[in-house]
Design a protein around this motif. Structure first.
Motif, PDB file in Angstrom:
ATOM      1  N   GLN A 271       4.711   8.479  -7.288  1.00  0.00           N
ATOM      2  CA  GLN A 271       4.588   8.935  -5.899  1.00  0.00           C
ATOM      3  C   GLN A 271       4.094   7.817  -4.993  1.00  0.00           C
ATOM      4  OE1 GLN A 271       5.762  11.515  -4.597  1.00  0.00           O
ATOM      5  NE2 GLN A 271       4.653  11.897  -2.715  1.00  0.00           N
TER       6      GLN A 271
ATOM      7  N   LYS B 211       6.164   6.280  -1.940  1.00  0.00           N
ATOM      8  CA  LYS B 211       5.628   6.462  -0.585  1.00  0.00           C
ATOM      9  C   LYS B 211       4.307   5.705  -0.448  1.00  0.00           C
ATOM     10  CE  LYS B 211       7.739  10.958   0.021  1.00  0.00           C
ATOM     11  NZ  LYS B 211       7.515  12.365   0.342  1.00  0.00           N
TER      12      LYS B 211
ATOM     13  N   LEU C 118       1.261   6.688   2.114  1.00  0.00           N
ATOM     14  CA  LEU C 118       0.453   7.899   2.023  1.00  0.00           C
ATOM     15  C   LEU C 118      -1.030   7.571   2.168  1.00  0.00           C
ATOM     16  CD1 LEU C 118       2.000   9.799  -1.041  1.00  0.00           C
ATOM     17  CD2 LEU C 118       2.139  10.437   1.356  1.00  0.00           C
ATOM     18  N   THR C 119      -1.753   8.495   2.779  1.00  0.00           N
ATOM     19  CA  THR C 119      -3.205   8.373   2.801  1.00  0.00           C
ATOM     20  C   THR C 119      -3.739   9.040   1.539  1.00  0.00           C
ATOM     21  OG1 THR C 119      -3.524  10.473   3.943  1.00  0.00           O
ATOM     22  CG2 THR C 119      -3.238   8.497   5.330  1.00  0.00           C
TER      23      THR C 119
ATOM     24  N   ASN D 152      -5.783  11.488   1.456  1.00  0.00           N
ATOM     25  CA  ASN D 152      -5.717  12.942   1.665  1.00  0.00           C
ATOM     26  C   ASN D 152      -4.301  13.471   1.445  1.00  0.00           C
ATOM     27  OD1 ASN D 152      -8.313  13.912   2.108  1.00  0.00           O
ATOM     28  ND2 ASN D 152      -8.302  13.215   4.227  1.00  0.00           N
ATOM     29  N   GLU D 153      -3.298  12.751   1.936  1.00  0.00           N
ATOM     30  CA  GLU D 153      -1.912  13.182   1.724  1.00  0.00           C
ATOM     31  C   GLU D 153      -1.571  13.169   0.236  1.00  0.00           C
ATOM     32  OE1 GLU D 153       0.045  11.656   5.942  1.00  0.00           O
ATOM     33  OE2 GLU D 153      -0.066  10.281   4.241  1.00  0.00           O
ATOM     34  N   LEU D 154      -2.080  12.203  -0.475  1.00  0.00           N
ATOM     35  CA  LEU D 154      -1.841  12.137  -1.920  1.00  0.00           C
ATOM     36  C   LEU D 154      -2.528  13.298  -2.630  1.00  0.00           C
ATOM     37  CD1 LEU D 154      -0.424  10.469  -4.072  1.00  0.00           C
ATOM     38  CD2 LEU D 154      -2.492   9.078  -4.250  1.00  0.00           C
ATOM     39  N   ARG D 155      -3.723  13.645  -2.172  1.00  0.00           N
ATOM     40  CA  ARG D 155      -4.436  14.788  -2.755  1.00  0.00           C
ATOM     41  C   ARG D 155      -3.674  16.083  -2.513  1.00  0.00           C
ATOM     42  NH1 ARG D 155      -9.396  15.414   0.082  1.00  0.00           N
ATOM     43  NH2 ARG D 155      -9.970  16.941  -1.482  1.00  0.00           N
ATOM     44  N   VAL D 156      -3.148  16.256  -1.292  1.00  0.00           N
ATOM     45  CA  VAL D 156      -2.377  17.462  -0.960  1.00  0.00           C
ATOM     46  C   VAL D 156      -1.128  17.523  -1.831  1.00  0.00           C
ATOM     47  CG1 VAL D 156      -0.984  18.571   0.839  1.00  0.00           C
ATOM     48  CG2 VAL D 156      -3.260  17.684   1.380  1.00  0.00           C
ATOM     49  N   TRP D 157      -0.428  16.401  -1.943  1.00  0.00           N
ATOM     50  CA  TRP D 157       0.775  16.354  -2.799  1.00  0.00           C
ATOM     51  C   TRP D 157       0.427  16.734  -4.237  1.00  0.00           C
ATOM     52  CZ3 TRP D 157       1.229  13.077  -7.017  1.00  0.00           C
ATOM     53  CH2 TRP D 157       2.451  13.136  -7.677  1.00  0.00           C
TER      54      TRP D 157
ATOM     55  N   GLN E 179      -0.204  20.509  -4.384  1.00  0.00           N
ATOM     56  CA  GLN E 179       1.007  21.311  -4.174  1.00  0.00           C
ATOM     57  C   GLN E 179       1.996  21.198  -5.322  1.00  0.00           C
ATOM     58  OE1 GLN E 179       2.411  19.950  -0.356  1.00  0.00           O
ATOM     59  NE2 GLN E 179       1.127  21.408   0.760  1.00  0.00           N
TER      60      GLN E 179
ATOM     61  N   LYS F   5      -0.862   0.534   4.346  1.00  0.00           N
ATOM     62  CA  LYS F   5      -0.491   1.185   5.589  1.00  0.00           C
ATOM     63  C   LYS F   5       0.363   0.242   6.426  1.00  0.00           C
ATOM     64  CE  LYS F   5      -1.772   4.723   6.127  1.00  0.00           C
ATOM     65  NZ  LYS F   5      -1.117   5.905   5.667  1.00  0.00           N
TER      66      LYS F   5
END
Length: 83
Positions: free
Chosen positions: A15, A19, A22-23, A25-30, A33, A57
């Motif tokens: 992942q 990508k 990704l931040t 937090n976005e990685l944690r959400v992914w 989910q 970034k």
């Protein structure tokens, strides 16, 4: 003590490589989910460090370039008026 995300290292690495913007937090959400795994910011940070991965970034704006501050340059020997 076994690593909490050890079974997901390959998925996390894939992942991040797909990508890299990704931040954490976005990685944690992914992760939550897609794999149902909850991870703190510290755990994600340590896992990425252990895997030798970093999140890069992109610049949000173009780099600035030097620009003249005066509209016209004074001609050599020209007197300045303070009117």
């Amino acid at each position: 003590m076994p690593r909490q995300l050890a079974g997901l290292h390959d998925a996390i690495e894939a992942q991040v490589r797909a990508k890299p913007d990704l931040t954490l937090n976005e990685l944690r959400v992914w992760l939550h989910q897609t794999h149902g795994a909850a991870a703190s910011l510290g755990l994600m940070w340590n896992t990425l460090a252990r895997l030798g991965l970093t999140l890069k970034k992109r610049r949000s704006t173009l780099p600035s370039r030097p620009a003249p501050t005066l509209r016209e340059r004074a001609k050599s020997g020209a007197a300045c008026s303070s009117t």
